[in-house]
Design an enzyme around this catalytic site. Structure first.
Site, PDB file in Angstrom:
ATOM      1  N   GLY A  31     -39.357 140.610  35.015  1.00 22.51           N
ATOM      2  CA  GLY A  31     -38.588 141.272  34.393  1.00 22.51           C
ATOM      3  C   GLY A  31     -36.983 141.007  34.320  1.00 22.51           C
ATOM      4  N   GLY A  36     -34.135 132.648  29.102  1.00 20.57           N
ATOM      5  CA  GLY A  36     -35.281 131.713  29.769  1.00 20.57           C
ATOM      6  C   GLY A  36     -36.718 132.472  29.431  1.00 20.57           C
ATOM      7  N   HIS A  37     -36.649 133.749  29.833  1.00 22.19           N
ATOM      8  CA  HIS A  37     -37.970 134.529  29.748  1.00 22.19           C
ATOM      9  C   HIS A  37     -38.227 134.502  28.269  1.00 22.19           C
ATOM     10  CE1 HIS A  37     -36.233 136.606  33.351  1.00 22.19           C
ATOM     11  NE2 HIS A  37     -37.538 136.117  33.972  1.00 22.19           N
ATOM     12  N   GLN A  61     -44.371 139.009  47.322  1.00 25.35           N
ATOM     13  CA  GLN A  61     -43.810 137.701  47.292  1.00 25.35           C
ATOM     14  C   GLN A  61     -42.273 137.830  47.987  1.00 25.35           C
ATOM     15  OE1 GLN A  61     -44.426 137.314  42.776  1.00 25.35           O
ATOM     16  NE2 GLN A  61     -42.398 136.515  43.019  1.00 25.35           N
ATOM     17  N   GLY A 147     -41.999 128.727  33.760  1.00 25.70           N
ATOM     18  CA  GLY A 147     -40.874 128.047  33.658  1.00 25.70           C
ATOM     19  C   GLY A 147     -40.733 126.949  34.595  1.00 25.70           C
ATOM     20  N   ASP A 150     -38.953 126.976  38.011  1.00 25.97           N
ATOM     21  CA  ASP A 150     -39.359 127.250  39.312  1.00 25.97           C
ATOM     22  C   ASP A 150     -40.680 126.249  39.496  1.00 25.97           C
ATOM     23  OD1 ASP A 150     -38.372 130.103  40.249  1.00 25.97           O
ATOM     24  OD2 ASP A 150     -38.724 130.350  38.171  1.00 25.97           O
ATOM     25  N   VAL A 176     -33.858 126.853  30.507  1.00 23.96           N
ATOM     26  CA  VAL A 176     -33.043 127.425  29.820  1.00 23.96           C
ATOM     27  C   VAL A 176     -31.571 127.429  30.503  1.00 23.96           C
ATOM     28  CG1 VAL A 176     -32.303 128.984  28.006  1.00 23.96           C
ATOM     29  CG2 VAL A 176     -34.696 128.472  28.067  1.00 23.96           C
ATOM     30  N   SER A 185     -31.043 132.895  35.340  1.00 29.65           N
ATOM     31  CA  SER A 185     -31.935 133.615  36.424  1.00 29.65           C
ATOM     32  C   SER A 185     -31.710 135.046  36.520  1.00 29.65           C
ATOM     33  CB  SER A 185     -31.721 132.723  37.725  1.00 29.65           C
ATOM     34  OG  SER A 185     -32.246 133.753  38.962  1.00 29.65           O
TER      35      SER A 185
HETATM   36  P1  AMP Z   1     -39.311 135.682  36.693  1.00 34.36           P
HETATM   37  O1  AMP Z   1     -39.063 137.010  36.178  1.00 34.36           O
HETATM   38  O2  AMP Z   1     -37.929 135.087  37.331  1.00 34.36           O
HETATM   39  O3  AMP Z   1     -40.309 135.838  37.922  1.00 34.36           O
HETATM   40  O4  AMP Z   1     -39.343 134.670  35.770  1.00 34.36           O
HETATM   41  C1  AMP Z   1     -40.796 134.733  35.016  1.00 34.36           C
HETATM   42  C2  AMP Z   1     -40.894 133.240  34.484  1.00 34.36           C
HETATM   43  O5  AMP Z   1     -39.850 132.763  33.570  1.00 34.36           O
HETATM   44  C3  AMP Z   1     -41.310 132.283  35.391  1.00 34.36           C
HETATM   45  O6  AMP Z   1     -42.236 131.511  34.981  1.00 34.36           O
HETATM   46  C4  AMP Z   1     -40.125 131.588  35.466  1.00 34.36           C
HETATM   47  O7  AMP Z   1     -39.961 130.196  35.952  1.00 34.36           O
HETATM   48  C5  AMP Z   1     -39.459 131.509  34.023  1.00 34.36           C
HETATM   49  N1  AMP Z   1     -38.062 131.276  34.050  1.00 34.36           N
HETATM   50  C6  AMP Z   1     -37.239 131.838  34.976  1.00 34.36           C
HETATM   51  N2  AMP Z   1     -35.813 131.405  34.348  1.00 34.36           N
HETATM   52  C7  AMP Z   1     -36.074 130.476  33.607  1.00 34.36           C
HETATM   53  C8  AMP Z   1     -35.221 129.688  32.956  1.00 34.36           C
HETATM   54  N3  AMP Z   1     -33.933 129.667  33.031  1.00 34.36           N
HETATM   55  N4  AMP Z   1     -35.822 128.721  31.872  1.00 34.36           N
HETATM   56  C9  AMP Z   1     -37.140 128.806  31.741  1.00 34.36           C
HETATM   57  N5  AMP Z   1     -37.984 129.488  32.399  1.00 34.36           N
HETATM   58  C10 AMP Z   1     -37.259 130.409  33.209  1.00 34.36           C
END
Ligand code: AMP
Length: 282
Positions: A31, A36-37, A61, A147, A150, A176, A185
């Protein structure tokens, strides 16, 4: 778009879609959405008939003393953003739905989980692999979107999916960035204005590496040293690692050839930031 909190219900929805010959895409997230999301969701929307986004701040985690409680949350905003890109369902379980009393099984991807970020965050990738394995069973999608940002998480999940025979295709989506290069992030919200400026050194170091590789440099130590120099110039930043390695086993490379991952991790103010680039080196 509908929000589903029960695992049995989302599983039934996905199984019915599958039985009707529809392809299902899963986008696991914690969330506090940014572009990126949304890029992962758009990609899933373009490639699948039914798109399920999971939104779960997975407690297992986070290590002791990490930012579980402080982790940014804004469900209403997230709901609107997911809807705007055509997501069909948000699966948003409570922790007790994912970890009922008596829960005691862990997925450990050996070798990949205790290096790089895993060395600094013990147990983190066990938590990630376990929750993603559960999500793959709860939402039996044909495609799951992660993404590239990570990179270690991606390597862990690819290994886990292959080793445990999950039929899902893991799709990687490019990082992104903000206009000035900072990788998006959810944790960027922790940065003060000053931190935000300092944080640009991560992407700057990666671009420096890109330029050197472009110019023909193939010695990992030389590239690493140049990157290190940029961090040394910013004493307020606490560099955790610079890694130059392969993309599958994440083992260090001395000479750059094939698919090369260059990854950095650093503490900037209250935030722990990571970034990386992947290069196809001749
Ligand atoms: P998170 O909510 O931070 O756990 O991210 C959820 C998904 O979004 C994961 O697969 C991340 O790798 C991806 N993600 C987070 N930041 C970015 C970004 N800047 N560009 C592309 N994917 C992203």
């Amino acid at each position: 778009m509908e929000v589903v909190k029960e695992k049995a219900r989302i599983r039934r929805i996905v199984q019915e879609a599958f039985a009707a010959g529809r392809t299902v895409g899963l986008v696991p997230t914690m969330g506090y959405f940014h572009q990126g999301h949304l890029e992962l969701m758009r990609r899933a929307r373009a490639e699948c008939d039914l798109v399920v986004v999971s939104l779960f701040v997975n407690p297992t985690q986070f290590g002791p003393g990490e930012d579980l409680e402080a982790y940014p949350r804004d469900f209403e905003r997230d709901r609107g953003m997911a809807k705007s890109v055509g997501v069909d369902y948000i699966f948003n379980p409570e922790p007790a739905e994912m970890y009922p009393e008596g829960f005691s099984t862990q997925v450990e991807v050996e070798g990949l989980s205790d290096i790089l970020c895993g060395a600094i965050r013990p147990g983190h990738f066990r938590g990630v692999a376990t929750v993603v394995a559960k999500l793959f069973n709860i939402v039996p999608a044909q495609r799951a979107y992660f993404g590239q940002k990570d990179a270690q998480q991606l390597a862990v999940i690819r290994r886990m999916a292959a080793d445990l025979e999950f039929a899902v295709k893991v799709v990687a989506v490019g990082t992104v960035r903000e206009q000035d290069g900072l990788a998006m992030s959810s944790r960027n919200t922790y940065l003060t204005e000053r931190d935000r400026a300092d944080a640009l050194v991560l992407s700057r170091a990666l671009r420096t590496a890109a330029g050197m590789i472009e110019a023909g440099e193939r010695d990992a130590a030389v590239v690493s040293e140049a990157m290190q120099g940029l961090f040394d110039a910013l004493p307020s930043i606490n560099l955790e690692y610079i890694a130059i390695c392969d993309t599958i086993y994440l083992q260090p490379l001395e000479e750059l050839h094939g698919e090369v991952l260059i990854a950095v991790a650093a503490r900037v103010g209250k935030a722990r930031l990571i970034d990386n680039m992947v290069f196809e080196v001749e």
